[in-house]
Design an enzyme around this catalytic site. Structure first.
Site, PDB file in Angstrom:
ATOM      1  N   HIS A 260      -4.269  -8.462 -10.779  1.00 22.90           N
ATOM      2  CA  HIS A 260      -3.840  -8.105 -12.135  1.00 22.90           C
ATOM      3  C   HIS A 260      -4.871  -7.177 -12.746  1.00 22.90           C
ATOM      4  O   HIS A 260      -6.071  -7.349 -12.513  1.00 22.90           O
ATOM      5  CB  HIS A 260      -3.692  -9.368 -12.993  1.00 22.90           C
ATOM      6  CG  HIS A 260      -2.844  -9.165 -14.186  1.00 22.90           C
ATOM      7  ND1 HIS A 260      -3.322  -8.602 -15.343  1.00 22.90           N
ATOM      8  CD2 HIS A 260      -1.525  -9.404 -14.409  1.00 22.90           C
ATOM      9  CE1 HIS A 260      -2.351  -8.540 -16.228  1.00 22.90           C
ATOM     10  NE2 HIS A 260      -1.243  -9.012 -15.683  1.00 22.90           N
ATOM     11  N   ASP A 311       4.131 -13.480 -11.321  1.00 24.13           N
ATOM     12  CA  ASP A 311       5.280 -13.211 -10.445  1.00 24.13           C
ATOM     13  C   ASP A 311       5.270 -14.063  -9.178  1.00 24.13           C
ATOM     14  O   ASP A 311       6.306 -14.206  -8.526  1.00 24.13           O
ATOM     15  CB  ASP A 311       5.317 -11.725 -10.061  1.00 24.13           C
ATOM     16  CG  ASP A 311       5.672 -10.858 -11.252  1.00 24.13           C
ATOM     17  OD1 ASP A 311       6.437 -11.323 -12.099  1.00 24.13           O
ATOM     18  OD2 ASP A 311       5.162  -9.728 -11.343  1.00 24.13           O
TER      19      ASP A 311
HETATM   20  N1  ACO Z   1      -3.241  -7.586  -2.362  1.00 24.30           N
HETATM   21  C1  ACO Z   1      -4.283  -7.100  -1.657  1.00 24.30           C
HETATM   22  N2  ACO Z   1      -5.319  -6.463  -2.237  1.00 24.30           N
HETATM   23  C2  ACO Z   1      -5.283  -6.319  -3.575  1.00 24.30           C
HETATM   24  C3  ACO Z   1      -4.233  -6.805  -4.347  1.00 24.30           C
HETATM   25  C4  ACO Z   1      -3.184  -7.454  -3.686  1.00 24.30           C
HETATM   26  N3  ACO Z   1      -2.136  -7.926  -4.374  1.00 24.30           N
HETATM   27  N4  ACO Z   1      -4.465  -6.521  -5.637  1.00 24.30           N
HETATM   28  C5  ACO Z   1      -5.627  -5.886  -5.670  1.00 24.30           C
HETATM   29  N5  ACO Z   1      -6.124  -5.750  -4.432  1.00 24.30           N
HETATM   30  C6  ACO Z   1      -7.364  -5.097  -4.055  1.00 24.30           C
HETATM   31  C7  ACO Z   1      -7.151  -3.590  -3.994  1.00 24.30           C
HETATM   32  O1  ACO Z   1      -6.745  -3.158  -2.726  1.00 24.30           O
HETATM   33  C8  ACO Z   1      -8.507  -3.084  -4.390  1.00 24.30           C
HETATM   34  O2  ACO Z   1      -9.352  -3.158  -3.276  1.00 24.30           O
HETATM   35  P1  ACO Z   1     -10.430  -2.011  -2.987  1.00 24.30           P
HETATM   36  O3  ACO Z   1     -11.351  -2.038  -4.176  1.00 24.30           O
HETATM   37  O4  ACO Z   1     -11.040  -2.445  -1.716  1.00 24.30           O
HETATM   38  O5  ACO Z   1      -9.645  -0.731  -2.887  1.00 24.30           O
HETATM   39  C9  ACO Z   1      -9.019  -4.105  -5.391  1.00 24.30           C
HETATM   40  O6  ACO Z   1      -8.316  -5.319  -5.092  1.00 24.30           O
HETATM   41  C10 ACO Z   1      -8.732  -3.722  -6.844  1.00 24.30           C
HETATM   42  O7  ACO Z   1      -7.332  -3.557  -6.989  1.00 24.30           O
HETATM   43  P2  ACO Z   1      -6.630  -2.396  -7.801  1.00 24.30           P
HETATM   44  O8  ACO Z   1      -5.283  -2.123  -7.224  1.00 24.30           O
HETATM   45  O9  ACO Z   1      -7.559  -1.226  -7.929  1.00 24.30           O
HETATM   46  O10 ACO Z   1      -6.500  -3.057  -9.217  1.00 24.30           O
HETATM   47  P3  ACO Z   1      -5.584  -2.567 -10.359  1.00 24.30           P
HETATM   48  O11 ACO Z   1      -6.068  -3.233 -11.579  1.00 24.30           O
HETATM   49  O12 ACO Z   1      -5.464  -1.096 -10.376  1.00 24.30           O
HETATM   50  O13 ACO Z   1      -4.142  -3.096  -9.915  1.00 24.30           O
HETATM   51  C11 ACO Z   1      -2.263  -4.448  -9.519  1.00 24.30           C
HETATM   52  C12 ACO Z   1      -3.550  -4.257 -10.338  1.00 24.30           C
HETATM   53  C13 ACO Z   1      -1.473  -3.139  -9.487  1.00 24.30           C
HETATM   54  C14 ACO Z   1      -1.428  -5.502 -10.201  1.00 24.30           C
HETATM   55  C15 ACO Z   1      -2.631  -4.850  -8.090  1.00 24.30           C
HETATM   56  O14 ACO Z   1      -3.373  -6.047  -8.113  1.00 24.30           O
HETATM   57  C16 ACO Z   1      -1.413  -5.010  -7.182  1.00 24.30           C
HETATM   58  O15 ACO Z   1      -0.944  -4.012  -6.616  1.00 24.30           O
HETATM   59  N6  ACO Z   1      -0.852  -6.256  -7.071  1.00 24.30           N
HETATM   60  C17 ACO Z   1       0.363  -6.476  -6.324  1.00 24.30           C
HETATM   61  C18 ACO Z   1       1.581  -6.167  -7.175  1.00 24.30           C
HETATM   62  C19 ACO Z   1       1.838  -7.220  -8.226  1.00 24.30           C
HETATM   63  O16 ACO Z   1       1.815  -8.412  -7.953  1.00 24.30           O
HETATM   64  N7  ACO Z   1       2.127  -6.760  -9.443  1.00 24.30           N
HETATM   65  C20 ACO Z   1       2.464  -7.641 -10.563  1.00 24.30           C
HETATM   66  C21 ACO Z   1       1.404  -7.587 -11.612  1.00 24.30           C
HETATM   67  S1  ACO Z   1       1.730  -8.754 -12.913  1.00 24.30           S
HETATM   68  C22 ACO Z   1       2.990  -8.067 -13.779  1.00 24.30           C
HETATM   69  O17 ACO Z   1       3.173  -6.874 -13.849  1.00 24.30           O
HETATM   70  C23 ACO Z   1       3.943  -8.988 -14.478  1.00 24.30           C
END
Ligand code: ACO
Length: 374
Positions: A260, A311
């Site tokens: 998140h 979710d």
């Molecule tokens: N699975 C695996 N790795 C993850 C996940 C995940 N779900 N979420 C974050 N990471 C990792 C990223 O790969 C990144 O790693 P790195 O630094 O080695 O590149 C690190 O954690 C930081 O993640 P970001 O994507 O940069 O964080 P950001 O704040 O931009 O993204 C997001 C948040 C988009 C929600 C992300 O966690 C994600 O894609 N999650 C999966 C989709 C999801 O569940 N979305 C629902 C969100 S809640 C809602 O909208 C109601």
């Protein structure tokens, strides 16, 4: 002016809001100062919807009036029913919701009036009608007879009734209500920011909500609850879960329902929803997805220190309730309309056109060569 690029507006504060906040001191998402968990325990969804829209919890007279307005506005025009009937059966219901709200804007007599009073009336109309449009599509695409809304039922009961023709036991309805309370609002998330951006050009509420629905559809935002279920269906049995998640992580896959932008050590909405997921699983006598849930969660925390978001528990909960997987994000829409509407009204009340800058990295100036010389 700073030239530092903050991709994804990471960490940027763009405006003020009075609607919601994640309060670190109580480790909770709060709506107008009340914790979402406390609201789940004490209130039904309609009370929370009123709170978010009207800034305070209703007394019983105010609630009755609000519920009457919501129930009186559930019906769709013949025209909108016809449009839904003619939509391709394979359409994603999020696209149906987006189109339906857009059509509501064509039909609404106050579309061009963005006064606070008109916006509140329109917000309630969109809130009341969208579940009806979705349920109509739910049944039409299965070749089932349409079920018109029932004014004697609550918002949640009526949604079950319009989709399935019956209302389930009260524990299931409560779990659904809780999911709607938890989904209702979350500050400047992608879809809300979309709605505020559209509003900032002084466009109308139907347009802003139409855009917000498109934004919520994406798998990195609301669409994640559907992706969670696709993942769980692929995993099938708890015995497969550890191998599946280890394999996904070794391939650096993004695991849906985890992570998140705001919560980095756990989404405060998850424990409540997890509890209701367990209640529904018990009623449905199906612990399969709970077991898969626990293995994936444990491994994600251990291996990546990444926690589930809302979710993750809502996906399997809606599945156990009997909803088709592609209806999970549309259910989210029916609730988040409340948060979007509050933000649209807040944006209107203190508007500033949202128009960020970009650092240009394209071609230097070039002279245009006539077509016959290129
Ligand atoms: N699975 C695996 N790795 C993850 C996940 C995940 N779900 N979420 C974050 N990471 C990792 C990223 O790969 C990144 O790693 P790195 O630094 O080695 O590149 C690190 O954690 C930081 O993640 P970001 O994507 O940069 O964080 P950001 O704040 O931009 O993204 C997001 C948040 C988009 C929600 C992300 O966690 C994600 O894609 N999650 C999966 C989709 C999801 O569940 N979305 C629902 C969100 S809640 C809602 O909208 C109601």
């Amino acid at each position: 002016m700073s030239n530092v690029i903050k991709k994804g507006l990471l960490g940027i504060v763009v405006d003020e809001t009075e609607i919601s906040k994640v309060m670190p001191e109580i480790n909770s998402l709060t709506y107008r100062g009340y914790s979402a968990q406390d609201l789940c325990a004490a209130c039904k969804f309609e009370e929370v919807a009123y709170l978010i829209l009207n800034k305070d919890l209703p007394n019983s007279i105010q609630l009755k009036k609000f519920e009457k307005e919501e129930r009186d506005n559930r019906g769709l025009t013949k025209n909108l029913y016809e449009i839904i009937k003619h939509m391709p059966k394979k359409s994603h219901p999020m696209d149906v919701a987006r189109t339906a709200v857009s059509v509501m804007g064509l039909e609404d007599k106050e579309t061009s009036n963005s006064s606070p009073e008109a916006n509140l009336r329109k917000a309630i109309r969109i809130f009341s009608k969208t579940p009806t449009a979705l349920a109509a599509f739910y049944r039409i695409r299965k070749g089932q007879k349409l079920i018109k809304p029932n004014k004697n039922l609550s918002f949640s009961e009526n949604f079950f009734y319009m989709c399935f023709g019956k209302v389930p036991q009260k524990e299931i309805v409560k779990a659904f209500d809780v999911s709607l309370i938890l989904y209702a609002e979350h500050s400047f998330n992608v879809s809300t920011f979309t709605a505020r951006t559209i509003t900032s050009s002084l466009s109308d509420i139907h347009g802003a909500i139409t855009g917000a629905i498109a934004s919520l559809k994406g798998p990195l935002h609301g669409g994640a609850n559907e992706e969670v279920m696709h993942m769980m269906k692929k995993i099938k049995k708890p015995e497969n879960a550890l191998k599946w998640i280890k394999n996904a992580l070794s391939k650096k896959q993004v695991v849906m329902g985890f992570g998140h932008r705001v919560y980095k050590s756990g989404d405060s909405r998850v424990p409540t929803m997890r509890e209701y997921f367990a209640k529904v699983a018990k009623i449905k006598k199906n612990k399969n997805y709970e077991k898969i849930y626990d293995i994936i969660e444990k491994t994600m925390i251990k291996e990546k220190n990444i926690y589930p978001n809302i979710d993750f528990p809502t996906g399997p909960t809606y599945h156990l309730m009997g909803f088709d997987t592609d209806f999970f994000t549309p259910i989210f829409v029916t609730s988040r309309i409340i948060g979007w509407s509050a933000h649209i009204m807040e944006q209107h009340a203190a508007n500033k056109l949202i128009r960020p800058l970009a650092k240009y990295k394209g071609n230097k100036y070039r002279q245009v060569i006539q077509l016959n010389q290129r």
